[in-house]
Design a protein around this motif. Structure first.
Motif, PDB file in Angstrom:
ATOM      1  N   SER A 153     -10.374   6.194  11.744  1.00 16.21           N
ATOM      2  CA  SER A 153      -9.202   5.635  11.244  1.00 16.21           C
ATOM      3  C   SER A 153      -9.130   4.023  11.207  1.00 16.21           C
ATOM      4  O   SER A 153      -8.449   3.425  11.778  1.00 16.21           O
ATOM      5  CB  SER A 153      -8.073   6.070  12.328  1.00 16.21           C
ATOM      6  OG  SER A 153      -8.471   5.629  13.524  1.00 16.21           O
ATOM      7  N   ALA A 154     -10.331   3.515  10.639  1.00 17.49           N
ATOM      8  CA  ALA A 154     -10.443   2.019  10.642  1.00 17.49           C
ATOM      9  C   ALA A 154     -11.513   1.891   9.684  1.00 17.49           C
ATOM     10  O   ALA A 154     -12.492   2.652   9.222  1.00 17.49           O
ATOM     11  CB  ALA A 154     -10.908   1.714  11.917  1.00 17.49           C
ATOM     12  N   LYS A 166      -3.174   7.028   1.412  1.00 22.83           N
ATOM     13  CA  LYS A 166      -3.196   7.074   3.006  1.00 22.83           C
ATOM     14  C   LYS A 166      -2.217   8.531   3.201  1.00 22.83           C
ATOM     15  O   LYS A 166      -0.907   8.245   3.560  1.00 22.83           O
ATOM     16  CB  LYS A 166      -2.504   5.797   3.503  1.00 22.83           C
ATOM     17  CG  LYS A 166      -2.768   5.820   5.048  1.00 22.83           C
ATOM     18  CD  LYS A 166      -2.429   4.161   5.503  1.00 22.83           C
ATOM     19  CE  LYS A 166      -2.277   4.271   7.152  1.00 22.83           C
ATOM     20  NZ  LYS A 166      -3.455   4.359   7.671  1.00 22.83           N
ATOM     21  N   ALA A 178      -4.957  -1.902  11.703  1.00 23.98           N
ATOM     22  CA  ALA A 178      -3.701  -2.703  11.966  1.00 23.98           C
ATOM     23  C   ALA A 178      -3.548  -2.878  13.863  1.00 23.98           C
ATOM     24  O   ALA A 178      -2.796  -3.765  13.650  1.00 23.98           O
ATOM     25  CB  ALA A 178      -2.870  -1.715  11.366  1.00 23.98           C
ATOM     26  N   ILE A 228      -5.801  -3.084   5.072  1.00 27.28           N
ATOM     27  CA  ILE A 228      -4.778  -4.218   4.833  1.00 27.28           C
ATOM     28  C   ILE A 228      -5.675  -5.362   5.755  1.00 27.28           C
ATOM     29  O   ILE A 228      -5.797  -6.525   5.620  1.00 27.28           O
ATOM     30  CB  ILE A 228      -3.523  -4.116   5.305  1.00 27.28           C
ATOM     31  CG1 ILE A 228      -2.966  -2.976   4.578  1.00 27.28           C
ATOM     32  CG2 ILE A 228      -2.854  -5.136   5.338  1.00 27.28           C
ATOM     33  CD1 ILE A 228      -2.898  -2.977   2.951  1.00 27.28           C
ATOM     34  N   THR A 229      -6.202  -4.835   7.118  1.00 32.12           N
ATOM     35  CA  THR A 229      -6.706  -5.786   7.951  1.00 32.12           C
ATOM     36  C   THR A 229      -8.310  -6.129   7.194  1.00 32.12           C
ATOM     37  O   THR A 229      -8.657  -7.263   7.193  1.00 32.12           O
ATOM     38  CB  THR A 229      -7.242  -5.043   9.154  1.00 32.12           C
ATOM     39  OG1 THR A 229      -6.026  -4.258   9.589  1.00 32.12           O
ATOM     40  CG2 THR A 229      -7.415  -5.973  10.142  1.00 32.12           C
ATOM     41  N   GLU A 267     -16.614   4.945   6.419  1.00 29.14           N
ATOM     42  CA  GLU A 267     -15.475   4.190   7.396  1.00 29.14           C
ATOM     43  C   GLU A 267     -15.535   4.850   8.585  1.00 29.14           C
ATOM     44  O   GLU A 267     -16.262   6.095   8.515  1.00 29.14           O
ATOM     45  CB  GLU A 267     -14.087   3.777   6.585  1.00 29.14           C
ATOM     46  CG  GLU A 267     -13.520   5.296   6.160  1.00 29.14           C
ATOM     47  CD  GLU A 267     -12.385   4.891   5.395  1.00 29.14           C
ATOM     48  OE1 GLU A 267     -11.584   3.891   5.677  1.00 29.14           O
ATOM     49  OE2 GLU A 267     -11.891   5.855   4.582  1.00 29.14           O
ATOM     50  N   ARG A 322       0.769  -1.199   0.026  1.00 28.94           N
ATOM     51  CA  ARG A 322       0.063  -0.029  -0.084  1.00 28.94           C
ATOM     52  C   ARG A 322       0.985   1.327  -0.101  1.00 28.94           C
ATOM     53  O   ARG A 322       0.471   2.142  -0.468  1.00 28.94           O
ATOM     54  CB  ARG A 322      -0.774   0.144   1.112  1.00 28.94           C
ATOM     55  CG  ARG A 322      -2.093   1.281   1.295  1.00 28.94           C
ATOM     56  CD  ARG A 322      -3.064   1.220   1.905  1.00 28.94           C
ATOM     57  NE  ARG A 322      -2.321   1.133   3.376  1.00 28.94           N
ATOM     58  CZ  ARG A 322      -3.045   1.010   4.581  1.00 28.94           C
ATOM     59  NH1 ARG A 322      -4.509   0.381   4.532  1.00 28.94           N
ATOM     60  NH2 ARG A 322      -2.637   0.762   5.658  1.00 28.94           N
TER      61      ARG A 322
END
Ligand code: PLP
Length: 284
Positions: free
Chosen positions: A182-183, A147, A244, A207-208, A179, A52
């Motif tokens: 920050s998740a 990001k 993350a 990524i999660t 979203e 990323r």
């Protein structure tokens, strides 16, 4: 203990690491970042974060000063220099310092910095209770897939959510949840389907999130990648966020309304277990 941080090839005590006031990260938020979780001194999901990072730099035309192998070596070295057992590594690359101008400078030298934050990530007291989220308008820029360090609005949204007595915000745009501040936001429907927004410029490509979908697929948990409304979320059987350092974390109230039973949902907790098991096994 004072941390040892990385700045443009140098290892420095944190108080000695200085960046120019002309740095475009400082003046224009012209910088991107990554956060990699660390457990037992090992990097979680490193390949995903590195990929990323590469994508973010390409989108903005910033050149990472290190090769992929060098970047991994720096991640490993910062863990060992700080004897980091559990927490995270923050990495930032800005376009570099140049006289203030909206036009990008030609051939700038990027500023690359990494630091660690030690904190428990496996043992999170919020897993038992879940978190409360408040719905707030998404007023971020339109390229959330990159990001960048433009985090003022997410920061303001988090403050407003906390002012309302919640833990975090779920952002809403054009009638759909994008979203969290920050998740990534997810719900589970009454018939046990995981619903998460599809990838686009509207959200960061978590990524999660990608790993959780992979795990769901292997565990025969059906999922749909589509946008969902605040009402669908409030009436869902379960809700959770992924990131993350939060891994899979239950959301138990939305705008003060309990989600499902108002307790962390069984499928959410199962996904958390499966995620942690897999990521610890794959940590490098
Ligand atoms: N969405 C936003 C806006 C984020 O800032 C983050 C993480 O910082 C995420 C989603 C989750 O991404 P990841 O799972 O890669 O940590």
């Amino acid at each position: 203990m004072t941390r040892i941080v990385y700045l443009n090839g140098a290892w420095l005590p944190e108080a000695d690491a200085k960046v120019s006031i002309f740095d475009r990260g400082f003046l224009f938020a012209d910088a991107i970042y990554e956060v990699t979780g660390v457990v037992d001194g090992k990097l979680l999901e490193y390949a995903g974060h590195a990929a990323r990072l590469q994508r973010s730099t390409t989108e903005l035309g910033i050149t990472c000063p290190l090769t992929p192998d060098e970047l991994l070596a720096v991640h490993r070295e910062i863990v060992s220099r700080n004897a980091l057992k559990e927490g995270l590594i923050y990495l930032q690359i800005s376009r570099g310092a140049a006289d203030r101008d909206f036009a990008f400078p030609t051939n700038p030298t990027p500023t690359l910095t990494l630091f660690t934050q030690a904190k428990p990530v496996l043992d999170n007291s919020k897993v038992a209770t879940g978190i409360a989220v408040a719905l707030l308008p998404d007023q971020r820029w339109a390229r959330r897939d990159i990001k960048t360090v433009q985090l003022l609005y997410p920061s303001m949204a988090k403050m407003e959510a906390m002012r309302q007595g919640a833990d975090d915000a779920w952002l809403v745009e054009d009638g759909f949840v994008t979203e969290a501040s920050s998740a990534t936001a997810h719900i589970i429907t009454a018939n046990g389907r995981l619903v998460t927004r599809g990838l686009s410029n509207a959200i960061l490509h978590g990524i999660t999130r990608a790993s959780v979908l992979d795990i769901a697929e292997k565990a025969d948990i059906p999922y749909e990648e589509r946008a969902f409304t605040p009402d669908e979320a409030k009436n869902a059987a379960e809700a959770f966020i992924t990131s993350a350092t939060n891994f899979v974390l239950p959301v138990t109230t939305i705008d003060g309304q309990p989600v499902g039973t108002g307790k962390p949902g069984p499928l959410t907790l199962r996904l958390r277990e499966l995620y942690i098991q897999k990521k610890l096994a794959d940590a490098i």
